[in-house]
Motif scaffolding. Structure first.
Motif, mmCIF file in Angstrom:
data_model
loop_
_atom_site.group_PDB
_atom_site.id
_atom_site.type_symbol
_atom_site.label_atom_id
_atom_site.label_comp_id
_atom_site.label_asym_id
_atom_site.label_seq_id
_atom_site.Cartn_x
_atom_site.Cartn_y
_atom_site.Cartn_z
ATOM 1 N N GLY A 280 115.380 -11.562 13.465
ATOM 2 C CA GLY A 280 114.372 -11.605 14.524
ATOM 3 C C GLY A 280 112.966 -11.295 14.063
ATOM 4 N N LEU A 281 112.592 -11.758 12.865
ATOM 5 C CA LEU A 281 111.249 -11.522 12.353
ATOM 6 C C LEU A 281 110.217 -12.156 13.282
ATOM 7 C CD1 LEU A 281 109.573 -10.416 9.907
ATOM 8 C CD2 LEU A 281 109.702 -12.741 8.978
ATOM 9 N N ARG A 282 109.198 -11.385 13.654
ATOM 10 C CA ARG A 282 108.150 -11.869 14.563
ATOM 11 C C ARG A 282 106.779 -11.523 13.995
ATOM 12 N NH1 ARG A 282 106.777 -9.604 20.677
ATOM 13 N NH2 ARG A 282 105.097 -11.091 21.147
ATOM 14 N N ARG A 283 105.941 -12.513 13.887
ATOM 15 C CA ARG A 283 104.568 -12.304 13.418
ATOM 16 C C ARG A 283 103.662 -12.074 14.617
ATOM 17 N NH1 ARG A 283 101.381 -16.453 9.342
ATOM 18 N NH2 ARG A 283 99.438 -15.241 9.128
ATOM 19 N N LEU A 284 102.929 -10.952 14.617
ATOM 20 C CA LEU A 284 102.077 -10.611 15.751
ATOM 21 C C LEU A 284 100.630 -11.026 15.559
ATOM 22 C CD1 LEU A 284 103.312 -7.020 16.705
ATOM 23 C CD2 LEU A 284 104.021 -9.210 17.669
ATOM 24 N N THR A 285 100.170 -11.099 14.318
ATOM 25 C CA THR A 285 98.770 -11.412 14.068
ATOM 26 C C THR A 285 98.659 -12.574 13.085
ATOM 27 O OG1 THR A 285 98.589 -9.853 12.216
ATOM 28 C CG2 THR A 285 98.122 -8.995 14.418
ATOM 29 N N HIS A 286 97.506 -13.193 13.063
ATOM 30 C CA HIS A 286 97.252 -14.315 12.156
ATOM 31 C C HIS A 286 95.888 -14.088 11.504
ATOM 32 C CE1 HIS A 286 100.461 -15.944 14.641
ATOM 33 N NE2 HIS A 286 100.679 -16.815 13.678
ATOM 34 N N ALA A 287 95.910 -13.344 10.417
ATOM 35 C CA ALA A 287 94.672 -12.988 9.730
ATOM 36 C C ALA A 287 94.182 -14.132 8.865
ATOM 37 C CB ALA A 287 94.907 -11.754 8.855
ATOM 38 N N PRO A 288 92.865 -14.305 8.757
ATOM 39 C CA PRO A 288 92.348 -15.188 7.710
ATOM 40 C C PRO A 288 92.873 -14.717 6.362
ATOM 41 C CG PRO A 288 90.617 -14.553 9.242
ATOM 42 C CD PRO A 288 91.799 -13.708 9.577
ATOM 43 N N ALA A 289 92.891 -15.579 5.393
ATOM 44 C CA ALA A 289 93.614 -15.323 4.145
ATOM 45 C C ALA A 289 93.189 -14.062 3.417
ATOM 46 C CB ALA A 289 93.455 -16.524 3.220
ATOM 47 N N ASP A 290 91.967 -13.606 3.615
ATOM 48 C CA ASP A 290 91.515 -12.467 2.844
ATOM 49 C C ASP A 290 91.131 -11.256 3.695
ATOM 50 O OD1 ASP A 290 89.355 -13.692 3.917
ATOM 51 O OD2 ASP A 290 88.272 -14.015 2.044
ATOM 52 N N LEU A 291 91.560 -11.209 4.960
ATOM 53 C CA LEU A 291 91.419 -10.003 5.776
ATOM 54 C C LEU A 291 92.766 -9.284 5.828
ATOM 55 C CD1 LEU A 291 89.255 -10.943 8.899
ATOM 56 C CD2 LEU A 291 88.609 -9.518 6.955
ATOM 57 N N THR A 292 92.743 -7.987 5.851
ATOM 58 C CA THR A 292 93.988 -7.226 5.898
ATOM 59 C C THR A 292 94.122 -6.475 7.218
ATOM 60 O OG1 THR A 292 92.928 -5.336 4.807
ATOM 61 C CG2 THR A 292 94.089 -6.896 3.400
ATOM 62 N N TYR A 293 95.280 -6.595 7.828
ATOM 63 C CA TYR A 293 95.641 -5.857 9.029
ATOM 64 C C TYR A 293 96.667 -4.814 8.600
ATOM 65 C CZ TYR A 293 93.802 -10.013 11.462
ATOM 66 O OH TYR A 293 93.026 -11.056 11.914
ATOM 67 N N ASP A 294 96.462 -3.570 8.988
ATOM 68 C CA ASP A 294 97.246 -2.490 8.396
ATOM 69 C C ASP A 294 97.529 -1.392 9.405
ATOM 70 O OD1 ASP A 294 98.537 -1.079 6.398
ATOM 71 O OD2 ASP A 294 96.719 -0.130 5.660
ATOM 72 N N SER A 295 98.342 -0.436 8.984
ATOM 73 C CA SER A 295 98.618 0.801 9.713
ATOM 74 C C SER A 295 99.131 0.577 11.137
ATOM 75 C CB SER A 295 97.366 1.690 9.752
ATOM 76 O OG SER A 295 96.893 1.948 8.463
ATOM 77 N N PRO A 296 100.153 -0.260 11.326
ATOM 78 C CA PRO A 296 100.678 -0.441 12.681
ATOM 79 C C PRO A 296 101.291 0.854 13.218
ATOM 80 C CG PRO A 296 102.180 -1.389 11.075
ATOM 81 C CD PRO A 296 100.942 -0.997 10.319
ATOM 82 N N ALA A 297 101.088 1.102 14.486
ATOM 83 C CA ALA A 297 101.634 2.297 15.142
ATOM 84 C C ALA A 297 102.189 1.888 16.492
ATOM 85 C CB ALA A 297 100.554 3.370 15.299
ATOM 86 N N TRP A 298 103.502 1.984 16.647
ATOM 87 C CA TRP A 298 104.151 1.609 17.903
ATOM 88 C C TRP A 298 103.955 2.742 18.906
ATOM 89 C CZ3 TRP A 298 108.196 -2.415 16.710
ATOM 90 C CH2 TRP A 298 108.461 -3.204 17.844
ATOM 91 N N SER A 299 103.545 2.393 20.126
ATOM 92 C CA SER A 299 103.270 3.423 21.130
ATOM 93 C C SER A 299 104.552 4.050 21.648
ATOM 94 C CB SER A 299 102.464 2.831 22.292
ATOM 95 O OG SER A 299 103.271 1.953 23.064
ATOM 96 N N ARG A 300 104.414 5.177 22.313
ATOM 97 C CA ARG A 300 105.570 5.964 22.758
ATOM 98 C C ARG A 300 106.409 5.228 23.807
ATOM 99 N NH1 ARG A 300 104.299 11.372 21.179
ATOM 100 N NH2 ARG A 300 102.897 11.139 19.406
ATOM 101 N N THR A 301 105.773 4.406 24.640
ATOM 102 C CA THR A 301 106.518 3.663 25.652
ATOM 103 C C THR A 301 107.032 2.329 25.132
ATOM 104 O OG1 THR A 301 104.606 2.461 26.528
ATOM 105 C CG2 THR A 301 105.028 4.669 27.427
ATOM 106 N N GLY A 302 106.526 1.887 23.999
ATOM 107 C CA GLY A 302 106.956 0.624 23.427
ATOM 108 C C GLY A 302 106.117 -0.567 23.824
ATOM 109 N N ARG A 303 105.117 -0.373 24.674
ATOM 110 C CA ARG A 303 104.336 -1.516 25.141
ATOM 111 C C ARG A 303 103.291 -1.958 24.126
ATOM 112 N NH1 ARG A 303 100.953 -2.413 30.822
ATOM 113 N NH2 ARG A 303 99.799 -4.242 30.087
ATOM 114 N N TRP A 304 102.728 -1.014 23.373
ATOM 115 C CA TRP A 304 101.579 -1.319 22.532
ATOM 116 C C TRP A 304 101.900 -1.109 21.058
ATOM 117 C CZ3 TRP A 304 97.244 -2.780 25.341
ATOM 118 C CH2 TRP A 304 97.241 -2.438 26.694
#
Length: 312
Positions: free
Chosen positions: A59-83
């Protein structure tokens, strides 16, 4: 402190960067249905995105689509699971910012308003009402409401603080502090910034602290020799127990709900992987995350999925 010093502090904190050519605590906006982000010239080694995957590797799911040389990092799942919060540059050569993915609205993504420049490494408070993060010229620790209001600075002066993590009961915040000798210690304070106490104060560096879900323990990475290993110790201080081998380079621990398992990033000469192990160090296995280096795991509140950063 000048910006060169600030960047140097981040390199000290992220040893996996040199080992695996990963991302710098950077992120940006870029989810399905959001406007395109200009390409960045900041990182020539390629960008990274935020994904989620079931704990069994399906069930791999991609949430973001960064341009090739931008980095998205440090994901933090919220306590309720919504964010899912994450951090990174919103545009070419921009300072870092924090973004929120709303999983209840098909993964729509917005920038968290009201933060200081260079906001990064978000951690959720109770009930998804607020977050703590580090940012600004001196990388101070801040809290802010999810709506982008009520920002509060919890640390002062020119001392560099590189990470923070809110306790499950909302009363305390872990944070890291760079000492005069360049090493890092883990401290704790009340959520209003009072009663700061050093929890480690060793002759080596400790980084990336996270609370167990019952609030009784913390896990963190400690550097011994040339490698980092995962340790666990009582949240109020005391002897730390090593969880991973000193012959490997293990970082970025994350407690599973129920505190029976810990996910972490294993850095090798060929990249990085997410590993799941029992809280006693047994039953270790590598999580299937697809092609590319994976890092920075964060568990969903129900324990079924893990959010992470993947390069490539």
């Amino acid at each position: 402190m000048n910006h060169a010093t600030h960047r140097g502090a981040k390199r000290l904190r992220f040893p996996l960067l040199a080992a695996a050519a990963l991302l710098v605590g950077s992120s940006a906006i870029g989810a399905a249905g959001t406007p395109a982000i200009p390409r960045s010239s900041q990182i020539s080694s390629g960008g990274s995105d935020i994904y989620t995957v079931r704990v069994d590797g399906t069930g791999l799911r991609r949430l973001t689509h960064a341009p090739a040389d931008l980095t998205y990092d440090s994901p933090a799942w919220s306590r309720t699971g919504r964010w899912i919060a994450f951090s990174g540059p919103p545009c070419d050569d921009c300072p870092e910012a924090i973004f929120l993915v709303d999983l209840a609205r098909r993964g729509s993504t917005r920038r968290l308003a009201g933060t200081v420049l260079g906001a990064s490494r978000p951690s959720w408070g109770p009930s998804d009402r607020a977050l703590t993060y580090v940012g600004g010229v001196t990388t101070s620790v801040f809290t802010i409401r999810r709506q982008g209001t009520g920002q509060r600075r919890l640390t002062n002066g020119t001392t560099v603080h590189d990470q923070s993590a809110w306790s499950p009961d909302g009363r305390r915040i872990l944070f890291t502090t760079q000492q005069a000798n360049g090493q890092w210690d883990i401290s704790v304070m009340r959520s209003d910034g009072s009663l700061k106490t050093n929890l480690t104060a060793t002759s080596v560096s400790e980084q990336q602290p996270v609370w167990s879900h019952d609030g009784s323990k913390i896990a963190f990475a400690r550097q011994i020799g040339g490698n980092w290993a995962i340790f666990v110790q009582p949240a109020r201080g005391g002897p730390a127990r090593r969880l991973t081998s000193l012959t490997q380079n293990s970082q970025q621990p994350a407690w599973a709900p129920g505190d029976g398992r810990i996910a972490y990033t294993l850095v090798t000469s060929r990249g990085s992987h997410i590993v799941i192990t029992g809280a006693d160090g047994t039953g270790t296995r590598t999580l299937r995350t697809g092609n590319g280096s994976a890092s920075a795991p964060s568990w969903s509140p129900d324990g079924r999925r893990i959010a992470f950063t993947r390069a490539g």
